[in-house]
Design an enzyme around this catalytic site. Structure first.
Site, PDB file in Angstrom:
ATOM      1  N   ARG A   1       0.871  -1.181   0.000  1.00 40.26           N
ATOM      2  CA  ARG A   1       0.000   0.000   0.000  1.00 40.26           C
ATOM      3  C   ARG A   1       0.904   1.227   0.000  1.00 40.26           C
ATOM      4  NH1 ARG A   1      -2.203  -3.318   4.182  1.00 40.26           N
ATOM      5  NH2 ARG A   1      -4.288  -4.152   3.683  1.00 40.26           N
TER       6      ARG A   1
ATOM      7  N   ARG B   1      -0.461  -2.166  -6.913  1.00 38.98           N
ATOM      8  CA  ARG B   1      -0.692  -3.213  -5.907  1.00 38.98           C
ATOM      9  C   ARG B   1      -1.593  -4.301  -6.491  1.00 38.98           C
ATOM     10  NH1 ARG B   1      -1.297  -4.411  -0.262  1.00 38.98           N
ATOM     11  NH2 ARG B   1      -3.441  -4.848   0.383  1.00 38.98           N
TER      12      ARG B   1
ATOM     13  N   HIS C   1      -2.070   2.430  -6.314  1.00 38.52           N
ATOM     14  CA  HIS C   1      -2.856   1.307  -5.793  1.00 38.52           C
ATOM     15  C   HIS C   1      -3.126   0.273  -6.884  1.00 38.52           C
ATOM     16  CE1 HIS C   1      -4.990  -0.374  -2.407  1.00 38.52           C
ATOM     17  NE2 HIS C   1      -5.994  -0.688  -3.202  1.00 38.52           N
TER      18      HIS C   1
ATOM     19  N   HIS D   1      -4.025  -8.630   4.010  1.00 40.82           N
ATOM     20  CA  HIS D   1      -5.474  -8.575   4.125  1.00 40.82           C
ATOM     21  C   HIS D   1      -5.930  -9.309   5.384  1.00 40.82           C
ATOM     22  CE1 HIS D   1      -6.133  -7.929  -0.480  1.00 40.82           C
ATOM     23  NE2 HIS D   1      -5.952  -6.800   0.174  1.00 40.82           N
TER      24      HIS D   1
ATOM     25  N   LYS E   1      -2.115  -1.855   7.950  1.00 42.87           N
ATOM     26  CA  LYS E   1      -3.301  -1.285   8.578  1.00 42.87           C
ATOM     27  C   LYS E   1      -3.432  -1.777  10.009  1.00 42.87           C
ATOM     28  CE  LYS E   1      -6.422  -0.283   4.738  1.00 42.87           C
ATOM     29  NZ  LYS E   1      -7.737  -0.585   4.129  1.00 42.87           N
TER      30      LYS E   1
END
Length: 377
Positions: free
Chosen positions: A184, A279, A276, A302, A206
């Site tokens: 990211r 990615r 992105h 993820h 994240k």
């Protein structure tokens, strides 16, 4: 005073929830700030609906310092769906723009639903301030499912081969990491020199979740070239892996701009692709070349496997084989001769008739007179 700092402006019932998410759940400051903005706007709307603020008031100007547990308890599903209706029809997309449109997209409304649902789950399950969760059956807006856009292998090579000076080593390294590791953009700009560890790269994703990504030969070589050049620069931020021309840490905007410029230089449509999308490209190329979906989930960071599985629909060889397996896939249309003697035919225009009879590809027939063919002159 910063009015968007929840620690200074949020009422206690909201502040406790946000502190819990930042300190216990480990959510990033950006995520917690967005939760605050979403909940603040929601309770402003609730105050209008409950008669605690005049309907003529500007929503963004309504104070929420009086929002308490009693008001939170009084909210129903109908209140939330009414708020969603307001967002989809009347809420300005860009509040500070004079030419803004109105009505938020489903993805934006879904995020606000997530904040409301999380807040009431906290009140019920963690703080135990209310006995029943009124948002337990709250539905999210139906989201449009679109397949990710990505570069082909040839286009990816074209992009990398087009990188030249200035900043060749840095930009080539960034693009190589995007296309090989699927980072990211927030992960890339937060990289430090100490995150490069032999054949591995430490990535902070994240929710402050750390993962290790193995580096292939191309990534390792690109990093070595850039680190050698970086060592000769006087960095204002000694920790930052990627630096600007002014020797400060690269920002997300700077990387976005660089990627767009490199796409244009490579002759690719910069309006269709972004950092992105690189990615997406990395994920798709890995799947196409034998990486299983669970391994890809770990590489991309993820949390949910469903997020990763969207890439399995982009270029699935099994789907291509299924299409070829249908016996009707080899069916060819029969060529039907043109009926020259047809009294019920519609008259041809002169242009159509001349094209038909002059084409050597279609038919080889002598051209009759225009009167016998009923041609409109």
């Amino acid at each position: 005073m910063n009015t968007n700092d929840y620690r200074l402006t949020a009422p206690p019932v909201l502040r406790d929830f946000l502190v819990y998410h930042e300190t216990i759940q480990g959510h990033s400051r950006k995520t917690v700030d967005e939760y605050y903005l979403d909940l603040r706007n929601f309770f402003r709307y609730v105050k209008i609906e409950k008669g605690k603020a005049p309907r003529t008031a500007e929503l963004d100007e309504i104070p929420i310092d009086d929002v308490d547990l009693d008001l939170a308890r009084s909210v129903t599903l109908s209140d939330v769906y009414s708020y969603m209706n307001y967002l989809s029809r009347d809420r300005a997309k860009h509040a500070n723009s004079p030419s803004t449109g109105y009505g938020l997209e489903a993805t934006a409304r879904a995020r606000k639903i997530a904040a409301i649902r999380s807040f009431y789950k906290y009140l019920t399950s963690k703080a135990k301030l209310i006995s029943e969760n009124p948002m337990q059956d709250l539905d999210s807006p139906r989201l449009k499912k679109s397949l990710p856009r990505y570069l082909s292998l040839d286009e990816s090579i074209q992009l990398l081969e087009a990188v030249d000076e200035p900043n060749q080593a840095r930009d080539y390294c960034i693009l190589t990491l995007f296309l090989n590791c699927g980072l990211r953009i927030s992960e890339l700009v937060s990289l430090n020199t100490t995150d490069v560890r032999e054949e591995q790269l430490r990535v902070l994703g994240k929710g402050n979740k750390e993962r290790m990504i193995f580096l292939n030969e191309a990534c390792r070589a690109a990093l070595d070239d850039w680190l050698e050049e970086r060592s000769r620069q006087a960095a204002a931020d000694p920790n930052a892996l990627f630096l600007t021309r002014t020797h400060t840490r690269m920002t997300k905007d700077a990387v976005h701009y660089m990627v767009k410029q490199r796409l244009k230089k490579a002759g690719l449509d910069a309006s269709l692709y972004s950092s992105h999308k690189l990615r997406h490209t990395a994920a798709t190329l890995m799947l196409q070349n034998g990486v299983d979906v669970r391994t890809l989930q770990e590489v991309l960071g993820h949390e949910n496997l469903n997020t990763t599985q969207i890439y399995t629909h982009v270029d699935n060889e099994n789907l291509r084989s299924a299409a070829k397996a249908n016996p009707l896939g080899r069916m060819k249309k029969k060529s039907i001769p043109f009926p020259l003697e047809n009294r019920n035919r519609r008259p041809l225009s002169l242009r159509a008739a001349s094209y038909f009879y002059s084409s050597p590809v279609l038919f080889h027939v002598p051209c009759p007179s225009s009167k016998s063919m009923g041609i409109i002159e």
